[in-house]
Design an enzyme around this catalytic site. Structure first.
Site, mmCIF file in Angstrom:
data_model
loop_
_atom_site.group_PDB
_atom_site.id
_atom_site.type_symbol
_atom_site.label_atom_id
_atom_site.label_comp_id
_atom_site.label_asym_id
_atom_site.label_seq_id
_atom_site.Cartn_x
_atom_site.Cartn_y
_atom_site.Cartn_z
ATOM 1 N N CYS A 166 -28.004 -17.717 -12.156
ATOM 2 C CA CYS A 166 -28.545 -19.080 -12.043
ATOM 3 C C CYS A 166 -28.948 -19.717 -13.369
ATOM 4 C CB CYS A 166 -29.769 -19.086 -11.124
ATOM 5 S SG CYS A 166 -29.553 -18.170 -9.582
ATOM 6 N N CYS A 199 -27.011 -22.537 -15.327
ATOM 7 C CA CYS A 199 -27.068 -23.927 -14.867
ATOM 8 C C CYS A 199 -28.476 -24.508 -14.923
ATOM 9 C CB CYS A 199 -26.553 -24.025 -13.434
ATOM 10 S SG CYS A 199 -24.760 -24.088 -13.302
ATOM 11 N N HIS A 200 -29.467 -23.727 -14.472
ATOM 12 C CA HIS A 200 -30.812 -24.277 -14.297
ATOM 13 C C HIS A 200 -31.744 -24.014 -15.473
ATOM 14 C CE1 HIS A 200 -29.980 -25.417 -10.141
ATOM 15 N NE2 HIS A 200 -29.421 -24.239 -9.969
ATOM 16 N N MET A 253 -24.394 -27.258 -6.135
ATOM 17 C CA MET A 253 -25.027 -25.963 -5.909
ATOM 18 C C MET A 253 -24.072 -25.062 -5.131
ATOM 19 S SD MET A 253 -27.801 -24.049 -6.099
ATOM 20 C CE MET A 253 -28.674 -22.752 -5.199
ATOM 21 N N HIS A 255 -20.638 -28.190 -26.299
ATOM 22 C CA HIS A 255 -20.208 -26.803 -26.123
ATOM 23 C C HIS A 255 -19.399 -26.332 -27.330
ATOM 24 C CE1 HIS A 255 -19.591 -23.164 -23.895
ATOM 25 N NE2 HIS A 255 -18.276 -23.293 -23.947
ATOM 26 N N HIS A 289 -12.861 -27.943 -22.013
ATOM 27 C CA HIS A 289 -13.148 -26.621 -22.584
ATOM 28 C C HIS A 289 -12.032 -26.279 -23.571
ATOM 29 C CE1 HIS A 289 -14.098 -22.382 -23.029
ATOM 30 N NE2 HIS A 289 -15.249 -22.631 -22.433
#
Length: 581
Positions: free
Chosen positions: A85, A88-89, A126, A365, A407
């Site tokens: 997790c 993402c969070h 999610m 990124h 990417h």
């Protein structure tokens, strides 16, 4: 807050109305979401990579308002969170590419509400952790209670901790004064052996393994010193290893742990500073450190915590995503993910460090230089943009809208037959390959715009590559859920892009038997006449390196060895040193 509440409520209502079996959910995961709002299987594989912070001891702060958890339950929840997790969070659950999950929000929702949300996921992105079979019923309940607890904070990592981890294995005075081996070191490949915590140094001429070098876990990148003598690698656990290619058998000469989780390392390449400095950027703590280029001694640590671009809100953990060395000034280009800022760090006087801050777009990124090496193009992946920085003047040259989750790796430079010089990126979240014009002097009408869009095999692309001596453009798709796509590679003729790609069965050519056989990262040899691919299977299955003749597109060699455990990235020394892509 009210709008966010309705967003969550709608997601839960939608989830609660649908009864999905595990088999059905897995089948649906393999399909891209046509609405463009949900999470695809390709994105899930990318975002849910394990974090080394799962193994770091953290303090459990008992919140009297939160549902009770035993210490073993808390530790299990923490491990699941950092493995699945945190990408993402965020480490502190304050939100990154995913929504915040802090107690002020989660306690209002309650355990039952959160269990449904975790079980079914949401159209906003999610994943459906329960119905997909990734988490069982007990674990869903555990995580619903865990995210209502006070987020545990990993320890900071400063100069004291860095120096305690720092080792000079072979001091500079004891190293060779000339090359002591017969290898063509400019054609050595540094290949990440992800799950064994090693890199394989492979002779590009003979296709034989020179040495297996112990490193940190899951080396993310390999970078070369300006002279080409030293190879630097950094693992996801933030361990930096410095390898001397002049030794009789190239091996580690220094190492340091720059933090607790990281992705980026590079060295000073401007004239007068060759091999003088190295730099590493970390995910946790959110900072970068400048080190001595011959020993990795830490010299200057700089935090990246601060305000985001656009809304200018404070972010407590903006991660350093990628770093490159400028060819125009004594500067490092440091890309900070969550704040969306590009930092031009001038290392001419590190005691009085001068940093130019350039606002770009959130979630920076990776990226690469254009062919002139003046302009750096970096993907702001969750913003679906590519930012362009002019390294000569230190300003933002453009902000280009592209497709879903670009990417590029380092991208690919070539001269389009009609549109002039372009730089290309693939996408994690779509099958599109976009070409961006990069010549503002001779082709100003095309500069910093998408001039052509190609259609590839599918989403799940990680790397795209060509070479100045080649007419081929290679695009991998290792995270695509369809094995036929993940085990193959698409190749385009840049002289006739409208013809579309030819698909080569690289995984089949490896002849490995059982395994995922994901084909990842096309990489050229120094001469530009061979393309190397890693064929990546699980730790307990056989993997390989496949070498293809660039001109004929035919199989040339397969490198098999029991020591090639989960090979992923691989970097040619010459091309990496000189930014050839």
């Amino acid at each position: 807050m009210q709008r966010e509440w309705f967003g969550w409520s709608a997601a839960i209502a939608a989830a609660g109305m649908v009864a999905i079996t595990v088999g059905q959910a897995r089948a649906e995961e393999a399909k891209p979401d046509p609405s463009g709002k949900g999470v695809t299987q390709e994105e899930l594989k990318y975002q849910a990579g394990g974090s080394p912070l799962a193994e770091v001891e953290m303090y459990q702060d008992i919140n009297p308002k939160a549902p009770s958890m035993t210490k073993p339950e808390f530790e299990e929840g923490r491990q699941i969170y950092f493995e699945r997790c945190a990408g993402c969070h965020g480490v502190l659950r304050k939100g990154a590419t995913g929504k915040p999950l802090t107690p002020d929000i989660t306690l209002q929702r309650g355990t039952d509400f959160l269990k449904v949300f975790i079980n079914y996921g949401s159209p906003a992105g999610m994943p459906n952790w329960g119905t997909s079979g990734e988490l069982n019923e007990r674990q869903v309940d555990l995580m619903a209670r865990y995210v209502q607890q006070t987020p545990p904070t990993p320890p900071e990592w400063g100069l004291k901790e860095m120096k305690a981890s720092w080792k000079v294995i072979v001091p500079p005075a004891q190293r060779p004064t000339r090359k002591m081996n017969s290898y063509n070191i400019e054609n050595i490949f540094s290949t990440t052996l992800r799950d064994s915590g090693e890199v394989a140094l492979i002779d590009g001429d003979t296709k034989k393994i020179i040495n297996i070098v112990k490193t940190g876990y899951a080396v993310h990148i390999s970078r070369l010193s300006g002279s080409g003598r030293y190879l630097f690698v950094i693992g996801r656990d933030a361990k930096v290893n410095m390898i001397d290619l002049w030794m009789e058998k190239p091996d580690n000469v220094a190492e340091i742990r720059a933090g607790l989780e990281a992705r980026s390392v590079d060295t000073s390449k401007y004239k007068g500073f060759i091999d003088k400095y190295a730099i590493a950027g970390t995910y946790w703590p959110p900072q970068y450190v400048i080190m001595r280029g011959d020993t990795l001694e830490p010299l200057k640590i700089m935090a990246t915590r601060g305000m985001t671009v656009g809304d200018q809100e404070y972010h407590p953990e903006p991660r350093v995503a990628s770093i490159v060395a400028s060819h125009f000034k004594p500067e490092f280009v440091v890309n900070v993910k969550e704040t969306g800022k590009i930092l031009m760090v001038n290392y001419q006087d590190i005691e009085n460090l001068h940093v130019t801050e350039i606002g770009a777009a959130k979630f920076l990124h990776d990226g690469g230089w254009d062919a002139s090496k003046r302009y750096f193009l970096v993907a702001a992946n969750q913003s679906n943009k590519v930012a362009v920085v002019d390294a000569k003047v230190g300003k933002l040259a453009g902000l280009v809208d592209v497709d879903r989750i670009p990417h590029p790796g380092r991208g690919a430079n070539f001269v389009h037959p009609k549109l002039g010089p372009v730089w290309a990126t693939g996408h994690l979240g779509s099958d599109k390959i976009v070409l961006i014009g990069t010549d503002p002097k001779k082709h100003p009408q095309q500069a910093w715009k998408v001039v052509q869009t190609l259609t590839g095999q599918g989403g799940g692309n990680l790397f795209i590559k060509t070479h100045p001596k080649s007419s081929n453009l290679w695009v991998d798709t290792p995270l695509n859920p369809d094995p036929k796509i993940s085990q193959s590679v698409a190749v385009y003729d840049v002289r006739n892009l409208d013809k579309g790609p030819v698909v080569l069965p690289i995984g089949e050519w490896a002849d490995l038997g059982e395994g995922a056989k994901r084909v990842v990262q096309p990489e050229y040899n120094k001469a530009g006449d061979e393309v190397w691919f890693a064929v990546w299977s699980a730790k307990n299955q056989a993997s390989a390196i496949v070498v293809v003749d660039d001109r004929t597109r035919q199989l040339k060699a397969v490198i098999k060895d029991a020591r090639l455990i989960t090979p992923t990235g691989h970097f040619n020394v010459y091309n990496t040193q000189h930014d050839v892509y």
